[in-house]
Design a protein around this motif. Structure first.
Motif, PDB file in Angstrom:
ATOM      1  N   MET A 105       6.793  15.411 -43.225  1.00  0.00           N
ATOM      2  CA  MET A 105       7.302  15.786 -44.438  1.00  0.00           C
ATOM      3  C   MET A 105       6.460  16.172 -45.616  1.00  0.00           C
ATOM      4  O   MET A 105       6.870  16.876 -46.106  1.00  0.00           O
ATOM      5  CB  MET A 105       8.354  14.447 -44.845  1.00  0.00           C
ATOM      6  N   ARG A 108       5.228  19.391 -45.353  1.00  0.00           N
ATOM      7  CA  ARG A 108       6.261  20.044 -45.735  1.00  0.00           C
ATOM      8  C   ARG A 108       6.675  20.389 -46.904  1.00  0.00           C
ATOM      9  O   ARG A 108       7.067  21.995 -47.403  1.00  0.00           O
ATOM     10  CB  ARG A 108       7.943  20.416 -44.595  1.00  0.00           C
ATOM     11  N   VAL A 109       6.669  19.502 -47.672  1.00  0.00           N
ATOM     12  CA  VAL A 109       6.943  19.805 -48.807  1.00  0.00           C
ATOM     13  C   VAL A 109       5.208  20.247 -49.421  1.00  0.00           C
ATOM     14  O   VAL A 109       5.538  21.493 -50.481  1.00  0.00           O
ATOM     15  CB  VAL A 109       6.316  18.495 -49.407  1.00  0.00           C
ATOM     16  N   ARG A 112       5.626  24.395 -49.244  1.00  0.00           N
ATOM     17  CA  ARG A 112       6.641  24.557 -50.103  1.00  0.00           C
ATOM     18  C   ARG A 112       6.489  24.817 -51.717  1.00  0.00           C
ATOM     19  O   ARG A 112       6.915  25.695 -52.657  1.00  0.00           O
ATOM     20  CB  ARG A 112       8.045  24.274 -49.784  1.00  0.00           C
ATOM     21  N   GLN A 113       5.656  23.645 -51.840  1.00  0.00           N
ATOM     22  CA  GLN A 113       5.335  23.854 -53.283  1.00  0.00           C
ATOM     23  C   GLN A 113       3.839  24.392 -54.127  1.00  0.00           C
ATOM     24  O   GLN A 113       3.665  24.685 -53.328  1.00  0.00           O
ATOM     25  CB  GLN A 113       4.702  22.342 -53.716  1.00  0.00           C
TER      26      GLN A 113
END
Length: 128
Positions: A105, A108-109, A112-113
């Motif tokens: 996770m 994935r964060v 996207r950031q």
């Protein structure tokens, strides 16, 4: 980039109590000394840990006091998962290094950031 918002101080009071414990592996506490005052400080941070490094996101940039203190001293102590780690070689790294260290996770964060503030990488070993 501007410094942390005023609400960060309130958050830090709670985070300091939770960070660094083994049941909150995403959070750690950086223990550092003021580069001019010599005062000891603690700062809660989110970490990506590998066997030999911690990678710490810098949402407010490279110019925050704690980052400048750690860089000036050449290291710090990080409390993570209930254990103190002596950290050296504070180095600014890019998102690619953070992505390589992250998985699941957290990866994935990160994908996207926008982490325009960059990351600080610390080499670590358990404190004596």
């Amino acid at each position: 980039m501007s410094g942390p918002p005023a609400a960060a101080r309130q958050f830090n009071r709670v985070a300091i109590r939770l960070a660094g414990h083994r049941w909150f592996p995403l959070w750690a506490v950086v223990h550092h000394r003021g580069r001019r005052s010599g005062t000891e400080y603690t700062t809660p941070v989110a970490v990506i840990a590998t066997d030999s490094t911690f990678v710490i996101g810098l949402p407010w940039g490279r110019g925050t006091d704690w980052v400048r203190n750690v860089r000036a001293a050449g290291g710090c102590t990080v409390l993570w998962k209930g254990a103190a780690h002596e950290c050296t070689e504070p180095t600014f790294v890019g998102k690619d290094v953070a992505l390589a260290a992250a998985n699941g996770m957290i990866r994935r964060v990160l994908e996207r950031q926008d982490f325009s503030g960059g990351f600080l990488q610390l080499t670590h070993r358990p404190a004596p």
